[in-house]
Enzyme design. Structure first.
Site, PDB file in Angstrom:
ATOM      1  N   GLU A  81      -6.005  -3.427  -6.365  1.00  0.00           N
ATOM      2  CA  GLU A  81      -6.233  -3.805  -4.928  1.00  0.00           C
ATOM      3  C   GLU A  81      -7.307  -4.933  -5.251  1.00  0.00           C
ATOM      4  O   GLU A  81      -8.044  -5.118  -5.817  1.00  0.00           O
ATOM      5  CB  GLU A  81      -7.451  -3.056  -4.097  1.00  0.00           C
ATOM      6  CG  GLU A  81      -5.893  -1.709  -3.482  1.00  0.00           C
ATOM      7  CD  GLU A  81      -4.831  -2.644  -2.841  1.00  0.00           C
ATOM      8  OE1 GLU A  81      -4.983  -3.702  -1.741  1.00  0.00           O
ATOM      9  OE2 GLU A  81      -3.572  -1.205  -2.068  1.00  0.00           O
TER      10      GLU A  81
ATOM     11  N   GLY B  49       2.825   0.139   4.543  1.00  0.00           N
ATOM     12  CA  GLY B  49       2.260  -1.303   3.602  1.00  0.00           C
ATOM     13  C   GLY B  49       2.561  -2.730   3.646  1.00  0.00           C
ATOM     14  O   GLY B  49       3.011  -2.939   4.688  1.00  0.00           O
ATOM     15  N   ALA B  50       1.558  -3.040   3.567  1.00  0.00           N
ATOM     16  CA  ALA B  50       1.833  -4.878   4.270  1.00  0.00           C
ATOM     17  C   ALA B  50       1.228  -5.821   2.973  1.00  0.00           C
ATOM     18  O   ALA B  50       0.120  -6.010   2.497  1.00  0.00           O
ATOM     19  CB  ALA B  50       1.225  -5.402   5.860  1.00  0.00           C
TER      20      ALA B  50
ATOM     21  N   SER C 294       0.464  -1.248   0.278  1.00  0.00           N
ATOM     22  CA  SER C 294      -0.185  -0.126   0.002  1.00  0.00           C
ATOM     23  C   SER C 294       0.998   1.458  -0.559  1.00  0.00           C
ATOM     24  O   SER C 294       0.072   2.373   0.375  1.00  0.00           O
ATOM     25  CB  SER C 294      -0.971   0.029   1.068  1.00  0.00           C
ATOM     26  OG  SER C 294      -2.144  -1.032   0.805  1.00  0.00           O
TER      27      SER C 294
END
Length: 292
Positions: A168, A238-239, A74
């Site tokens: 996404e 982000g992940a 992200s």
């Protein structure tokens, strides 16, 4: 010059016949200490770290796996928001973007509340950066012409490294060795700096990016946790799969020019859990190397 790049020179300074100057010895010692500390963190957390940071005042850098690829996850959202700013006037940011239930994807805490009514581009950018809203991220992609349009926007500001192919949530399905939806610490930090501190955007648009970054709600335990309490951090986290945990930021010090930093990480196990403390501790090591 990169501080970690000085680590090899450090041995020469210590063992060579001619004495090195005290500042050069100090920089070399800091470089060696930082590299050893980052290696130790990788071992402690059973992870791979990528670090790039630059003191925008002195030009000094810290690099550790800075040119290796990681899933960007992200972190892209602040760059997409900035690219949308570049391509639109401030008045156009207040135009309504319509979407419906079919556009919603997982983790959309802001956009799910405006299904059917829509949100402005400005609101979508804020939701994407400050709350990591995935539907908002996709709608920013749409505004730019999809992931390919996003990549083209980055290329126009000099980023030929970042590869964007999916939206996404699929972009988070990282697989080691696949360049899809990946970048490097140096590329992400450099592009962030171009948008947030450089002349890519007009001053009023840069101010918006700064506000969005500083107002981020997802980063308290990452880069923000690794700097002194009186420093101001604007970041985007982000992940992703393989324990990916990232944070990219601009850091404002009370007594110096901004530091731009990107810390990316992942693990060997696709189901691994990420560690926020790894990012915080790597930040502390990096800041110490730049400021000692």
């Amino acid at each position: 010059m990169s501080l970690l790049a000085l680590s090899a020179a450090a041995a020469l300074a210590i063992t060579g016949c001619a004495p090195a100057s005290q500042p050069a010895q100090s920089e070399a010692a800091a470089a060696v200490a930082a590299q050893e500390a980052l290696e130790s963190l990788e071992a402690e957390f059973d992870a791979r770290l990528g670090v790039y940071a630059i003191d925008t005042g002195t030009g000094e850098e810290v690099e550790y796996r800075a040119d290796e690829r990681f899933a960007f996850a992200s972190t892209y959202k602040v760059l997409a928001a900035a690219a949308v700013l570049e391509q639109n006037t401030l008045a156009e940011l207040d135009e309504l973007v319509a979407y419906d239930e079919s556009d919603l994807v997982t983790y959309s805490p802001v956009t799910e509340g405006s299904v059917g009514t829509g949100m402005t581009l400005r609101q979508l950018a804020e939701a994407a950066v400050q709350y990591s809203d995935n539907t908002a991220g996709n709608l920013l992609f749409d505004e730019l012409g999809g992931p390919a349009g996003f990549a083209a926007a980055l290329a126009r500001v000099g980023d030929q490294v970042t590869v964007a192919e999916r939206e996404e949530p699929d972009l988070n399905d990282y697989v080691p060795g696949d360049d899809s939806d990946t970048s490097t610490p140096e590329a992400l930090a450099t592009t962030l700096s171009s948008y947030a501190l450089g002349d890519t955007l007009s001053p009023d648009k840069r101010e918006l990016v700064t506000q969005w970054l500083i107002g981020n709600t997802t980063g308290d335990d990452l880069i923000r946790a690794g700097v002194p309490a009186d420093w101001v951090v604007g970041d985007k986290t982000g992940a992703a799969a393989y324990g990916t945990r990232n944070d990219i930021a601009v850091v404002w010090r009370p007594d110096g020019d901004p530091i731009v930093i990107a810390i990316l990480s992942d693990k060997a196990d696709p189901e691994a859990q990420y560690d926020d403390s790894l990012i915080a501790e790597a930040t502390s090591v990096t800041i110490d190397a730049l400021t000692e």
